[in-house]
Write a protein that holds these residues in place. Structure first.
Motif, PDB file in Angstrom:
ATOM      1  N   ASN A 104      -3.566  -2.023   8.973  1.00 33.43           N
ATOM      2  CA  ASN A 104      -3.337  -2.898   7.709  1.00 33.43           C
ATOM      3  C   ASN A 104      -2.083  -2.820   7.303  1.00 33.43           C
ATOM      4  O   ASN A 104      -1.509  -3.693   6.297  1.00 33.43           O
ATOM      5  CB  ASN A 104      -3.993  -2.252   6.602  1.00 33.43           C
ATOM      6  N   PRO A 292       8.815 -10.167  -0.237  1.00 33.39           N
ATOM      7  CA  PRO A 292       8.156  -9.174   0.688  1.00 33.39           C
ATOM      8  C   PRO A 292       8.087  -9.616   2.071  1.00 33.39           C
ATOM      9  O   PRO A 292       8.208  -8.882   2.997  1.00 33.39           O
ATOM     10  CB  PRO A 292       6.848  -8.933   0.016  1.00 33.39           C
ATOM     11  N   THR A 514      -3.966   5.676  -8.618  1.00 32.20           N
ATOM     12  CA  THR A 514      -3.137   4.935  -7.843  1.00 32.20           C
ATOM     13  C   THR A 514      -1.843   5.577  -7.433  1.00 32.20           C
ATOM     14  O   THR A 514      -0.831   5.150  -6.905  1.00 32.20           O
ATOM     15  CB  THR A 514      -2.627   3.675  -8.814  1.00 32.20           C
ATOM     16  N   LEU A 519       0.092   0.445  -3.183  1.00 34.50           N
ATOM     17  CA  LEU A 519      -0.122  -0.583  -2.386  1.00 34.50           C
ATOM     18  C   LEU A 519       0.734  -0.475  -0.928  1.00 34.50           C
ATOM     19  O   LEU A 519       0.051  -1.061   0.059  1.00 34.50           O
ATOM     20  CB  LEU A 519       0.825  -1.871  -3.123  1.00 34.50           C
ATOM     21  N   GLN A 524      -5.687  -1.780   0.515  1.00 30.71           N
ATOM     22  CA  GLN A 524      -6.963  -2.532   0.217  1.00 30.71           C
ATOM     23  C   GLN A 524      -7.624  -1.775  -0.770  1.00 30.71           C
ATOM     24  O   GLN A 524      -9.071  -2.061  -1.200  1.00 30.71           O
ATOM     25  CB  GLN A 524      -7.695  -2.551   1.195  1.00 30.71           C
TER      26      GLN A 524
END
Lengths: 540, 422
Positions: A104, A292, A514, A519, A524
């Motif tokens: 990922n 990004p 978090t 991220l 995900q």
């Protein structure tokens, strides 16, 4: 090589100078031709079949429809005279974090090296150039990481390297060590800076520009630090000047001597664009602070009366996730552009993996003391002596909260530390940036232990795993109050400590998960999907 | 009668010649196939690459776009009047949101499917992710401004069954602003323990006329006696030039006497800005002696002990193969009053196969604030192939000893750890 052989074959079969009389081929020749025709598809299949995809086979949980037509890399590119590979703004991400599955994530030195080797394997002359910005944080770990990143650039044969604001926050000695390490055979550093100097702009430790002799002619490269980043430099031994002032002298000089001119502009996109307009001598301006992921098409900055057309403003993405590649050609078009996402399709290079091992070895050698990890007082405690800041470990919690413990023990949180022990090519349980989310009793965002938090496999085995107390807070006082009997049992304190341990779904969603499932490390992550996997609404 | 075996067609076994022809044909066929495919593709794919990015998602699932309508049937056309939106300025910590509109301007149903996103993204106005011709759907992106970047960009990928636009990328961009900004965000001390230096942080208030610092403190406070904090207003002319309402310069002076080594403190500034009452500015750095050693790419690890006028340190080169010379450089930097006219000489080299060159002193910086003396060390190609200088317990360390006329570094011992692999 293949292309060369093919050309030779064509010359033999279609040779205008051959005047042999025509005759029908005999039967043996026909037979040969037939076999050749029948076997040709075998060979075709080798190149036209899709390379293996990453992840699970499409049949597993995926509809049978075809995937999105993918953006092909270097599609229809003839062999360039030279391939310029631009990277930058790695800001500490020397490898993609594997927490949520490497497939990922994008970036990492090991994939970048493979890209360069693959291009060189095509017999393309390749010149890697780096915008700078190796690190973001500070302290001994950042210093070690910086030296490792520079060693990687040396291994990958980078020819010019700029500096970013994080790099310039390092102590002067670290910069000197890096600048000396990345020297060419003439002992000239490949760190380049038009408007930054160590001790002085003219100290000679870093050249202001480099001129590279290449198959595409002379390439002039210089680098600047933008105005906003200059204001970030607080080390008196690092001397800077306005970028435009420095370029007034260098840009015409490079234009006069070189076929192609490149500016590595560690500045905001707006400032880089302004510099590109102000100094049309540069063919390529590589900017920091881009998107990004770099745009699919390079941005053009108008350049009047130049036979090569506009200046290209190139971006390199965030966190070393992409490379931007320019191919140079004799014929029109004079250049081609390709952004390359450094995703899991690129295998890890062995040389870079060895560097990652060396990095982890150095962290282990330094230990927490050498890395100057000063433990923090947990927010719930008044000071380092306050027992409310002490951790007891999940097993202790499980003595009363049996069902909750069972659920936790069956979750990945339980073996979070084991995950670090089993990571290839080397364990990561000495790396504070990994430990902070994989053990109990650390501040996940500060990469620092709390007082009484995890110290090591042998020292604090009860704090392995991402335990209960990472979400609920240290449990020593709560456990002690619950276990107190007789006169020692204080009901007011008992209730206070219980109340301090309670968490609601809303606060967990907003404040807790978090910190690790961000991220970068868990792209995900979706709270509503993950929450049922760990929710434990029982008291026993 | 001619023997049967002499007739070519009557042979039971093909001759070697025929086998050779068949094998050559087979090989030729494969070669032609390979070559033609290669020719067609111009360049071979990079080894290990699949076709492209973007479809590998969480848990390795392959996300695929909605299937295309059969050829000849009415096709959808995805129309996105705006796929990049500039949101303007946002403060750190703020949450933003923007809605994009996707309209089906084709004649077939348009199917939409959410792909990867860098923020929260919701599709609304959809019935089963399908838009009839003429219908529109809203795609809402919401995000929070985090991190230290000065700009932000968020994106969402939407897959479609429009054969001309299988992937739509929606982007929101903007700049991050703070009502109270300060530069630099960290102070880096880099100085000798014998000198005094002043470092500055400037605070800019965009929405406050009279910015004040009511209190300042250092955490931990063990070096407070060597640190002085003073606050001065930025000149009105400079404030006007920068377009701000008020600004202050915080001057942090590190006085002589700071102990050598890593320096790590946090300066806490209390302000009268109700939105940012406390600012924490990290102060990091290295306080050195007058003489410092900087090995190329490595770390100089000071060995404890030794006399006050001795510098002993280790430099780890690791393992490398024998048979090829390996050279590395080390820079000696001398600051302070004794830098001018300093001399250094080599005293001893162990093992004696090491080649060491001591360069000439060279002043660096304005007014020659630093003198640099380079040292080049080479393990030659003919060094013993299994030399082990990795240090205890396996072996000794190599030692290069220098003498200088600097009172803080009369003797310098460079211990190099290396192991040659045959």
């Amino acid at each position: 090589m293949g292309k060369h052989r093919m050309s030779q074959m064509r010359r033999y079969t279609v040779n205008p100078n051959t005047h042999a009389p025509f005759r029908w081929p005999d039967c043996r020749a026909w037979g040969t031709l037939l076999v050749v025709v029948l076997c040709a598809p075998l060979g075709c299949g080798y190149f036209s079949s899709d390379p293996p995809k990453t992840g699970k086979p499409a049949g597993q949980g995926a509809p049978s429809t075809a995937a999105i037509p993918r953006e092909k890399i270097f599609e229809d590119w003839p062999t360039p005279k030279l391939a310029l590979v631009f990277t930058g703004e790695q800001v500490g991400y020397i490898e993609p974090c594997g927490c949520a599955g490497l497939e990922n994530q994008k970036g990492g030195l090991a994939r970048r090296h493979t890209l360069l080797e693959d291009l060189q394997g095509r017999d393309w002359p390749v010149i890697p150039l780096e915008l700078g910005g190796q690190i973001r944080r500070y302290g001994p770990q950042a210093e070690i990481k910086f030296q490792i990143a520079v060693e990687a650039l040396r291994t990958m044969q980078y020819q010019a390297v700029g500096l970013g604001p994080g790099d310039l926050r390092l102590p002067t000695g670290e910069l000197v060590s890096a600048v000396v390490n990345l020297a060419d055979q003439q002992q000239q550093s490949r760190f380049v800076a038009a408007n930054v100097g160590i001790y002085d702009l003219d100290s000679g430790l870093m050249p202001k520009y480099r001129i590279l002799e290449t198959p595409a002619g002379k390439i002039g490269v210089t680098a600047i630090l933008g105005e906003e980043f200059r204001a970030e430099v607080s080390n008196e031994e690092i001397v800077t000047a306005p970028a435009a002032e420095a370029l007034k002298e260098i840009a015409p000089l490079l234009r006069e001597q070189c076929q192609w001119c490149i500016l590595l502009s560690h500045a905001t996109r707006e400032e880089s664009r302004t510099l590109a307009s102000e100094f049309p001598q540069f063919d390529f301006v590589v900017t920091a602070q881009g998107a990004p992921e770099p745009p699919a098409e390079a941005v053009r900055v108008a350049r009047a009366d130049n036979p090569r057309g506009d200046t290209l403003l190139l971006e390199v993405g965030h966190k070393g996730s992409h490379a931007a590649v320019i191919g140079l050609y004799d014929d029109a078009p004079a250049w081609r552009y390709q952004r390359v996402p450094l995703d899991s399709r690129f295998k890890d290079s062995e040389a870079m993996l060895q560097l990652m091992v060396a990095y982890q070895d150095q962290l282990r050698g330094e230990g927490f003391e050498g890395l100057q990890l000063r433990p923090l007082v947990h927010p719930i405690a008044d000071d380092a002596e306050d027992p409310r800041g002490r951790f007891v470990g999940a097993k202790k919690c499980g003595e009363c909260h049996k069902k909750a413990y069972e659920k936790w023990a069956a979750s990945p949180h339980h073996h979070a530390t084991d995950t670090l022990l089993n990571v290839k090519p080397t364990p990561r349980h000495f790396d504070p940036e990994c430990l902070s989310c994989h053990v109990t009793g650390w501040d996940a965002q500060a990469y620092l232990p709390y007082v009484g938090g995890y110290e090591g496999l042998d020292e604090t085995p009860h704090l392995m795993g991402n335990g209960c107390e990472n979400c609920h807070g240290p449990g020593a006082s709560h456990a002690e109050a619950e276990e107190a009997r007789g006169a020692r049992r204080n009901l007011a304190l008992l209730e206070q400590f219980r109340s301090e341990m309670r968490r609601t779904r809303a606060t967990i969603e907003e404040q807790t998960c978090t910190k690790c499932h961000d991220l970068d490390n868990s792209p995900q992550f979706d709270f509503s999907t993950y929450w049922p996997k760990i929710a434990h609404p029982w008291k026993d | 009668m001619e023997p049967l075996k002499s007739h070519p067609l009557a042979r039971r076994k093909p001759s070697m010649k025929i086998w050779t022809v068949v094998a050559a044909s087979l090989a030729g066929g494969v070669m032609v196939g390979v070559s033609s495919a290669y020719w067609q593709y111009q360049q071979p794919p990079i080894e290990g690459l699949s076709e492209d990015e973007s479809v590998v998602q969480d848990d390795g699932r392959l996300l695929v776009p909605p299937p295309l309508a059969p050829a000849g049937s009415p096709q959808p056309v995805a129309s996105v009047p705006e796929d990049i939106y500039n949101f303007g300025e946002m403060r750190r910590g703020e949450t933003g949101g923007h809605e994009f509109v996707i309209t089906n301007k084709g004649r077939g149903d348009l199917e939409l499917k959410l792909g990867s996103t860098s923020c929260k993204c919701t599709l609304s106005g959809l019935d089963n992710d399908r838009l009839a011709p003429g219908e529109s759907a809203n795609v809402r992106l919401t995000w929070e401004v985090k991190g230290k970047e000065r700009a932000f960009e968020q994106s969402a990928k939407i897959m479609t069954n429009d054969p001309q636009r299988r992937l739509i990328v929606l982007r929101v961009r903007g700049q991050v602003v703070n009502p109270l900004q300060y530069q630099p965000e960290q102070l880096t001390f880099s100085q000798s323990s014998r000198e005094a230096k002043t470092y500055e942080v400037t605070l800019y208030a965009k929405e406050l006329d009279d910015l004040q610092i009511t209190q300042s403190e250092l955490e931990p406070d063990n070096s407070a006696e060597f640190i002085e904090i003073a606050v001065e207003p930025l000149s009105v002319a400079q404030q006007k030039f920068l377009g701000i309402r008020s600004a202050l310069v915080v001057k942090v002076t590190a006085k002589p006497g700071l102990p050598a080594g890593q320096f790590e403190q946090t300066m806490t500034l209390h302000t009268n800005d109700p939105e940012t009452p406390i600012l924490r500015v990290p102060i990091r750095g290295t306080i050195t002696g007058d003489v410092t050693l900087h090995p190329a790419g490595g770390r100089w690890k000071r060995v404890p002990g030794g006399a006050d006028d001795e510098l002993i340190g280790q430099w780890n080169w690791g393992e490398f193969r024998s048979g090829k010379a390996v050279s590395r450089r080390l820079m000696m930097h001398v600051r302070g009053p004794h830098r001018e006219g300093i001399t250094a000489r080599l005293v001893s080299i162990s093992p004696d196969f090491l080649e060491v060159t001591l360069g000439e002193p060279k002043p660096l910086g304005q007014q020659g604030s630093v003198t640099q003396i380079p040292l080049e060390i080479t393990v030659p190609a003919d060094a013993p192939s299994s030399a082990n200088f990795g240090g205890p317990p396996q072996g000794e360390v190599s030692r290069i000893v220098l003498e200088t006329d600097h009172p803080q570094a009369k003797r310098i011992e460079v211990q190099i750890q290396f192991v040659l692999i045959p």
